[in-house]
Design a protein around this motif. Structure first.
Motif, PDB file in Angstrom:
ATOM      1  N   UNK A 160     -16.369  -0.540   1.563  1.00  0.00           N
ATOM      2  CA  UNK A 160     -15.649   0.708   1.525  1.00  0.00           C
ATOM      3  C   UNK A 160     -15.459   1.237   3.394  1.00  0.00           C
ATOM      4  N   UNK A 161     -16.431   1.182   3.534  1.00  0.00           N
ATOM      5  CA  UNK A 161     -15.320   1.524   5.443  1.00  0.00           C
ATOM      6  C   UNK A 161     -15.111   0.657   6.494  1.00  0.00           C
ATOM      7  N   UNK A 162     -15.742  -0.854   5.460  1.00  0.00           N
ATOM      8  CA  UNK A 162     -14.812  -2.274   6.844  1.00  0.00           C
ATOM      9  C   UNK A 162     -13.599  -2.568   5.800  1.00  0.00           C
ATOM     10  N   UNK A 163     -13.433  -1.537   4.606  1.00  0.00           N
ATOM     11  CA  UNK A 163     -12.415  -2.436   3.674  1.00  0.00           C
ATOM     12  C   UNK A 163     -11.357  -1.278   4.567  1.00  0.00           C
ATOM     13  N   UNK A 164     -11.748  -0.092   4.341  1.00  0.00           N
ATOM     14  CA  UNK A 164     -10.240   0.892   5.111  1.00  0.00           C
ATOM     15  C   UNK A 164      -9.942   0.528   6.019  1.00  0.00           C
ATOM     16  N   UNK A 221     -21.835   8.700  -3.571  1.00  0.00           N
ATOM     17  CA  UNK A 221     -21.039   7.976  -4.667  1.00  0.00           C
ATOM     18  C   UNK A 221     -20.124   8.410  -4.752  1.00  0.00           C
ATOM     19  N   UNK A 222     -19.957  10.002  -4.570  1.00  0.00           N
ATOM     20  CA  UNK A 222     -18.447  10.836  -4.925  1.00  0.00           C
ATOM     21  C   UNK A 222     -17.465  10.229  -3.107  1.00  0.00           C
ATOM     22  N   UNK A 223     -18.732  10.740  -1.745  1.00  0.00           N
ATOM     23  CA  UNK A 223     -18.027  10.725  -0.682  1.00  0.00           C
ATOM     24  C   UNK A 223     -16.672   8.893  -0.736  1.00  0.00           C
ATOM     25  N   UNK A 228     -12.656   5.398  -0.921  1.00  0.00           N
ATOM     26  CA  UNK A 228     -11.738   4.263  -1.171  1.00  0.00           C
ATOM     27  C   UNK A 228     -10.299   4.498  -2.370  1.00  0.00           C
ATOM     28  N   UNK A 229     -10.526   5.881  -2.311  1.00  0.00           N
ATOM     29  CA  UNK A 229      -8.626   6.202  -3.134  1.00  0.00           C
ATOM     30  C   UNK A 229      -8.349   6.333  -1.178  1.00  0.00           C
ATOM     31  N   UNK A 234      -3.509   3.080   2.121  1.00  0.00           N
ATOM     32  CA  UNK A 234      -2.904   2.528   2.850  1.00  0.00           C
ATOM     33  C   UNK A 234      -2.506   1.217   2.569  1.00  0.00           C
ATOM     34  N   UNK A 235      -3.400   0.590   2.063  1.00  0.00           N
ATOM     35  CA  UNK A 235      -3.039  -1.018   1.146  1.00  0.00           C
ATOM     36  C   UNK A 235      -1.869  -1.111   0.917  1.00  0.00           C
ATOM     37  N   UNK A 236      -1.411  -0.095   0.411  1.00  0.00           N
ATOM     38  CA  UNK A 236      -0.191   0.009  -0.666  1.00  0.00           C
ATOM     39  C   UNK A 236       1.702   0.362   0.279  1.00  0.00           C
TER      40      UNK A 236
END
Length: 240
Positions: A160-164, A221-223, A228-229, A234-236
């Motif tokens: 998720x870090x890489x994706x963001x 998991x919460x972080x 991810x949110x 940002x993706x939008x």
């Protein structure tokens, strides 16, 4: 209209599944490279363990290399597949969900492999050398399921870090990525500085031990969910 309504969820699910298939076109990056990196890391760890004298337990963390690779994998999942998904008229929400599903599949695969390695270490007394590559006592104290969840969470967090980071690059450009990276580095350095100046490292270590790996995993998991949110937000607005 009434007859067509029930088919909509299936259409959405089908397009999301298409994203998973799209990501799997790059099988080399999602499957073979992580396995090759893991195999090389395990071999390197075994060599290091064999060179350490004595009969004490020898913990070597080189095998964590394939987990860190998932940062690059998250970046590739965004930068390589996103333009194609938009050309296929896949919505950003569907691309996001499908990509996270693919990341979760990869994380589950890595977690399972690490659990298998841990089982081998437990059965062979660390490959006959007292080595510990995957079977880390702190992670396994709450049980094997908890350890699997820990490996899954760490891998998914890095993905998720890489994706963001890739979505930030798409949305704001290279300068924003550099500023975020520098900001994170400064924050970590400042935290280390404060802890060191206050001389509270023993309390910090005690807190980690008393909290336990399972509770820390749930926090992780919460972080990851929060990150991810943020990635979706940002993706939008990211450009193709």
């Amino acid at each position: 209209m009434t007859a067509l309504a029930p088919t909509e969820p299936r259409k959405l699910g089908g397009r999301t599944l298409n994203v998973v298939r799209l990501q799997l076109i790059n099988t080399q990056s999602f499957v073979w490279v992580p396995l090759i990196v893991l195999g090389g890391a395990v071999l390197l760890s075994l060599v290091i363990i064999s060179l350490i004298p004595g009969d004490d337990v020898k913990v070597v963390g080189a095998a964590s290399a394939p987990l860190w690779y998932f940062v690059a994998l998250g970046i590739q999942a965004m930068t390589l597949a996103f333009p194609f998904s938009q050309a296929m008229s896949i919505t950003r929400r569907e691309f996001y969900i499908g990509t996270l599903i693919m990341g979760a599949i990869g994380a589950a695969m890595m977690a399972t492999i690490f659990i298998v390695l841990a089982g081998i270490e437990a059965l062979t007394d660390g490959y006959g050398m007292g080595g510990r590559i995957a079977y880390l006592p702190y992670l396994f104290e709450p049980g094997w399921v908890s350890a699997w969840l820990t490996y899954f969470t760490v891998t998914m967090f890095l993905f998720v870090i890489g994706f963001w980071m890739a979505t930030i690059w798409k949305r704001f450009g290279t300068l924003a990525v550099v500023l975020v990276g520098v900001g994170l580095g400064v924050a970590v350095t400042a935290a280390i500085f404060v802890i060191t100046k206050a001389n509270v490292w023993p309390e910090v270590f005690t807190w980690f031990v008393s909290t336990g790996s399972f509770a820390l995993t749930l926090g992780g998991l919460a972080v990851t969910a929060v990150l991810a949110t943020g990635a979706y937000a940002t993706l939008r607005r990211a450009t193709v």
